[in-house]
Design a protein around this motif. Structure first.
Motif, PDB file in Angstrom:
ATOM      1  N   GLU A   4      22.495  37.843 -45.795  1.00 25.82           N
ATOM      2  CA  GLU A   4      23.636  37.282 -46.509  1.00 25.82           C
ATOM      3  C   GLU A   4      23.521  35.767 -46.625  1.00 25.82           C
ATOM      4  OE1 GLU A   4      27.427  40.246 -46.206  1.00 25.82           O
ATOM      5  OE2 GLU A   4      27.315  38.625 -44.724  1.00 25.82           O
ATOM      6  N   ILE A   5      24.022  35.246 -47.747  1.00 31.56           N
ATOM      7  CA  ILE A   5      23.986  33.809 -47.988  1.00 31.56           C
ATOM      8  C   ILE A   5      25.134  33.454 -48.935  1.00 31.56           C
ATOM      9  CG2 ILE A   5      22.433  33.953 -49.978  1.00 31.56           C
ATOM     10  CD1 ILE A   5      21.062  31.415 -48.926  1.00 31.56           C
ATOM     11  N   PRO A   6      25.772  32.287 -48.751  1.00 31.20           N
ATOM     12  CA  PRO A   6      26.796  31.862 -49.719  1.00 31.20           C
ATOM     13  C   PRO A   6      26.168  31.675 -51.105  1.00 31.20           C
ATOM     14  CG  PRO A   6      26.896  30.526 -47.728  1.00 31.20           C
ATOM     15  CD  PRO A   6      25.642  31.329 -47.636  1.00 31.20           C
ATOM     16  N   ILE A   7      26.880  32.065 -52.131  1.00 32.32           N
ATOM     17  CA  ILE A   7      26.384  31.962 -53.505  1.00 32.32           C
ATOM     18  C   ILE A   7      27.229  30.949 -54.278  1.00 32.32           C
ATOM     19  CG2 ILE A   7      25.940  33.178 -55.666  1.00 32.32           C
ATOM     20  CD1 ILE A   7      24.105  34.077 -53.439  1.00 32.32           C
ATOM     21  N   ARG A  30      33.929  22.934 -50.643  1.00 29.21           N
ATOM     22  CA  ARG A  30      33.845  22.004 -49.522  1.00 29.21           C
ATOM     23  C   ARG A  30      33.752  22.786 -48.215  1.00 29.21           C
ATOM     24  NH1 ARG A  30      38.805  18.245 -51.313  1.00 29.21           N
ATOM     25  NH2 ARG A  30      39.193  18.307 -49.073  1.00 29.21           N
ATOM     26  N   LEU A  31      34.547  23.862 -48.107  1.00 29.36           N
ATOM     27  CA  LEU A  31      34.489  24.717 -46.921  1.00 29.36           C
ATOM     28  C   LEU A  31      33.126  25.394 -46.820  1.00 29.36           C
ATOM     29  CD1 LEU A  31      35.802  26.159 -44.501  1.00 29.36           C
ATOM     30  CD2 LEU A  31      36.716  27.852 -46.132  1.00 29.36           C
ATOM     31  N   MET A  32      32.636  25.893 -47.939  1.00 26.63           N
ATOM     32  CA  MET A  32      31.336  26.565 -47.949  1.00 26.63           C
ATOM     33  C   MET A  32      30.221  25.631 -47.504  1.00 26.63           C
ATOM     34  SD  MET A  32      29.261  28.231 -51.186  1.00 26.63           S
ATOM     35  CE  MET A  32      28.394  26.695 -51.545  1.00 26.63           C
ATOM     36  N   ILE A  33      30.201  24.409 -48.046  1.00 20.11           N
ATOM     37  CA  ILE A  33      29.141  23.460 -47.696  1.00 20.11           C
ATOM     38  C   ILE A  33      29.272  23.028 -46.249  1.00 20.11           C
ATOM     39  CG2 ILE A  33      28.249  21.145 -48.150  1.00 20.11           C
ATOM     40  CD1 ILE A  33      27.415  23.263 -50.196  1.00 20.11           C
ATOM     41  N   GLU A  38      26.891  23.394 -40.790  1.00 18.91           N
ATOM     42  CA  GLU A  38      27.009  23.805 -39.390  1.00 18.91           C
ATOM     43  C   GLU A  38      26.023  24.903 -39.032  1.00 18.91           C
ATOM     44  OE1 GLU A  38      31.060  24.985 -39.203  1.00 18.91           O
ATOM     45  OE2 GLU A  38      31.858  22.929 -39.190  1.00 18.91           O
ATOM     46  N   ASP A  39      25.473  25.553 -40.058  1.00 21.61           N
ATOM     47  CA  ASP A  39      24.568  26.685 -39.826  1.00 21.61           C
ATOM     48  C   ASP A  39      23.131  26.294 -40.172  1.00 21.61           C
ATOM     49  OD1 ASP A  39      23.590  29.167 -39.273  1.00 21.61           O
ATOM     50  OD2 ASP A  39      24.551  30.186 -40.948  1.00 21.61           O
ATOM     51  N   ASP A  40      22.593  26.768 -41.309  1.00 18.53           N
ATOM     52  CA  ASP A  40      21.178  26.536 -41.622  1.00 18.53           C
ATOM     53  C   ASP A  40      20.974  25.653 -42.843  1.00 18.53           C
ATOM     54  OD1 ASP A  40      21.979  28.217 -43.634  1.00 18.53           O
ATOM     55  OD2 ASP A  40      20.519  29.794 -43.215  1.00 18.53           O
ATOM     56  N   ARG A  41      22.064  25.027 -43.366  1.00 22.62           N
ATOM     57  CA  ARG A  41      21.992  24.073 -44.467  1.00 22.62           C
ATOM     58  C   ARG A  41      21.486  24.705 -45.767  1.00 22.62           C
ATOM     59  NH1 ARG A  41      22.341  18.793 -42.275  1.00 22.62           N
ATOM     60  NH2 ARG A  41      21.531  17.872 -44.178  1.00 22.62           N
ATOM     61  N   GLN A  42      21.689  25.999 -45.940  1.00 21.91           N
ATOM     62  CA  GLN A  42      21.204  26.673 -47.138  1.00 21.91           C
ATOM     63  C   GLN A  42      22.318  27.449 -47.836  1.00 21.91           C
ATOM     64  OE1 GLN A  42      17.779  29.047 -46.014  1.00 21.91           O
ATOM     65  NE2 GLN A  42      16.409  27.308 -46.288  1.00 21.91           N
ATOM     66  N   ILE A  69      20.029  21.938 -48.205  1.00 21.06           N
ATOM     67  CA  ILE A  69      20.671  20.629 -48.212  1.00 21.06           C
ATOM     68  C   ILE A  69      19.801  19.639 -47.442  1.00 21.06           C
ATOM     69  CG2 ILE A  69      22.728  19.315 -47.578  1.00 21.06           C
ATOM     70  CD1 ILE A  69      24.272  22.001 -47.682  1.00 21.06           C
ATOM     71  N   THR A  70      19.428  18.553 -48.097  1.00 26.14           N
ATOM     72  CA  THR A  70      18.545  17.563 -47.470  1.00 26.14           C
ATOM     73  C   THR A  70      19.263  16.251 -47.152  1.00 26.14           C
ATOM     74  OG1 THR A  70      17.809  16.819 -49.665  1.00 26.14           O
ATOM     75  CG2 THR A  70      16.482  18.509 -48.557  1.00 26.14           C
TER      76      THR A  70
END
Length: 231
Positions: A4-7, A30-33, A38-42, A69-70
């Protein structure tokens, strides 16, 4: 194995290796990012197929790309600028909503390996890409550009993704490119697109040389016929 991953549905096709800067201002994203940081920046980026960007009922394409996210630049009011880069393609196999943003169940999508024609197509695309960029920089009178300094990938699949990101074509055509699982087929398609773009730039250069800014086009080619050749 599916995961699973946010889309994030966007009016953008993100290719692996492509940079994607975003200004995040909607509360749900903003919540998603924040959760991504806080997790894996993806998170997943997929082209919108139904609905409008920013609406709550948008539907994403079935093939997209994971963005990592870099860099981040937060603002006091909660907005945030992020810099991200495309990493790897995925295929969407399930979708649900969580806190007003989408969570996708996805699996990786990779190109087939071992295609014998791939290196030959990669060489053809590199050559025509250089010719096209030389014409483009000449026609637009861009100075200070050294094409030898451009970071054009040599590995065929990465090259095909870089060219897909570079091409100025409609998003549905870009989506066709990203959904392909044959590097050779993608390079072949891109070669045809670059060839047409090269012909356009050649025609433009000849018009400029002749002092013609707006050649007639109402009739079938007409006086402009000598500017166009698909040989």
């Amino acid at each position: 194995m599916p995961f699973e991953i946010p889309i994030f549905p966007l009016n953008t096709v993100l290719f692996p290796g492509m940079a994607l800067p975003l200004h995040i201002f909607e509360p749900r994203y903003r919540l998603m990012i924040q959760r991504c940081l806080e997790d894996d920046r993806q998170f997943g980026v997929a082209l919108i197929t139904d609905g409008e960007e920013g609406q709550s009922d948008t539907l994403p394409s079935l093939v997209g790309t994971v963005a990592e996210i870099t860099e981040t630049l937060p603002f006091p009011d909660g907005r945030i600028n992020i810099q991200s880069v495309g990493r790897r393609r995925f295929r969407l196999i399930g979708l649900r909503e969580e806190d007003e943003y989408l969570i996708g169940t996805v699996d990786w999508l990779d190109d087939a390996s071992g295609e014998l024609s791939t290196p030959a197509w990669a060489d053809k695309v590199r050559r025509i890409l250089r010719r096209y960029l030389l014409l483009l920089t000449g026609n637009t009178q861009i100075t200070g550009v050294n094409l030898d300094d451009l970071n054009v990938p040599h590995e065929p699949e990465l090259l095909s993704m870089a060219v897909g990101a570079l091409l100025t074509i409609p998003n549905d055509q870009k989506q066709d490119l990203i959904e392909m699982t044959s590097t050779a087929a993608r390079l072949s398609y891109e070669y045809a697109l670059l060839r047409r773009a090269e012909v356009t730039q050649l025609a433009f250069a000849r018009r400029l040389a002749d002092g013609i800014e707006n050649p007639p086009f109402e009739e079938m080619l007409g006086p402009a016929a000598r500017y166009v050749s698909f040989n």
